[in-house]
Write a protein that holds these residues in place. Sequence first.
Motif, PDB file in Angstrom:
ATOM      1  N   GLN A   1      -3.812 -10.570   1.655  1.00 51.10           N
ATOM      2  CA  GLN A   1      -3.540  -9.178   1.509  1.00 51.10           C
ATOM      3  C   GLN A   1      -4.720  -8.234   0.835  1.00 51.10           C
ATOM      4  N   VAL A   2      -4.905  -7.220   1.365  1.00 55.70           N
ATOM      5  CA  VAL A   2      -5.914  -6.345   0.890  1.00 55.70           C
ATOM      6  C   VAL A   2      -5.331  -4.700   0.927  1.00 55.70           C
ATOM      7  N   ILE A   3      -5.643  -4.057  -0.124  1.00 55.72           N
ATOM      8  CA  ILE A   3      -5.153  -2.764  -0.323  1.00 55.72           C
ATOM      9  C   ILE A   3      -6.191  -1.843   0.256  1.00 55.72           C
ATOM     10  N   ILE A   4      -5.658  -0.915   1.142  1.00 54.60           N
ATOM     11  CA  ILE A   4      -6.675   0.114   1.503  1.00 54.60           C
ATOM     12  C   ILE A   4      -6.188   1.659   1.619  1.00 54.60           C
ATOM     13  N   GLU A   5      -7.185   2.404   1.193  1.00 54.41           N
ATOM     14  CA  GLU A   5      -6.721   3.764   1.556  1.00 54.41           C
ATOM     15  C   GLU A   5      -6.603   4.184   2.887  1.00 54.41           C
ATOM     16  N   GLU A   6      -5.424   4.872   2.645  1.00 59.08           N
ATOM     17  CA  GLU A   6      -5.011   5.537   4.245  1.00 59.08           C
ATOM     18  C   GLU A   6      -5.075   7.064   3.985  1.00 59.08           C
TER      19      GLU A   6
END
Length: 393
Positions: free
Chosen positions: A118-123
């Motif tokens: 899992q990778v948190i990415i800006e949206e």
Amino acid sequence: MKTLFSDRIHDVPRSFIREILKASIKPEVISFAGGLPNRQFFPVAALQKAANQVFEEQGATCLQYSNSEGLIELRQFIADRYRQEQNISVSADNILITNGSQQALDLIAKITINDGDQVIIEEPGYLGAIQALSFYRPEYMPVSVGAAGMDCGQLEHCCASGSPKLMYTVPNFQNPSGVTYPEKNRKDIADIVSGQPLLLVEDDPYGALRFSGARVPSFYHVLPEQTLLLGSFSKVVVPGFRLGWVVAPDAVFDKLLIAKQAADLHTCNFTQYIIHRFLQDNDLDEHIRTISGAYGRQCRAMRAAIVENFPEDVRCTMPEGGMFLWAELPGGASAMELFTRAVDNQVVFVPGDPFYTVPQRRSTLRLNFSCVNEELAEKGIVRLAEVIKTMLG
Ligand code: PMP
């Protein structure tokens, strides 16, 4: 059936921006679509002089293979600048020179992500990061970014419900939105992720290009053990040299170095020497003031034209630096449809769609102001306003 290509390449789209730029660039078109620094500020003569000096001083040395970490003098310059400009204390030993910060993204993903991690990415988030990370087939956890920075409720939920390994952020003048995370937001984010087995990538190619307001401290101040700080000479000197870097704690640095060795042995030796010479003989701060002064004027001209010409219910960010404005059409109107119509009216921008990891119809648009002077900015916005008004009816 056996195919010639890896599974990994099937999942990665072509760069949408490069594709639409190909389709839309004619001389009569005003383009807010690019993401390029303004070539007017490339210090061509000074770099030429530096290159001549490097040849004279280094001779064959600057053309030989070199070490994978990068030129120590250049890494020391970067470390000194972090101390002077941001009160960040890093050792030159923890700085790896990369082929643009884009390569740092690839190397970081390569050493951390297994399929499905899992990778948190800006949206919305930087398209180039989405493309680089996607090769390693992560499961994205998008977290919204808006005028108040990153949504900490969503972030908390991601950390509580899963086990993200990496978190990708552009906290200064974000590409694409132009948003800067406020200091309190950074502290709250640090509180949430502190102590978790997660690396926070702080990608900062634009931080120096501030034209209003005051600098907000880097994540490095509050989360030094977990932050990977990315920097680049692309926006403050020239992008064509492909010189960027990553600051990483020892354990991560060791792994990045292995990945760097395997990828390309080392970053171009010659351009590292040239930029180092250039930085010795020229005032980088003065150069940056010239660039950000011009970008500020262009941004203000574009903003003023937007306020005057766009329908009132089109929202727009107010960046304090960088190269991008971000607008949102009302009522869920399609930015992609607006794009098609805008091409006919000889103005282009980037529709928001590719900046999200979840494909769906988007109403957002990225407007670049670094490459249009004040007059063109206004003229282009007037053209775009006509199309918006026609489309929204
Ligand atoms: N990160 C962001 C947020 C960017 O906007 C860019 C360039 N557009 C990069 C990284 C890549 O920059 P570089 O030229 O240093 O590879």
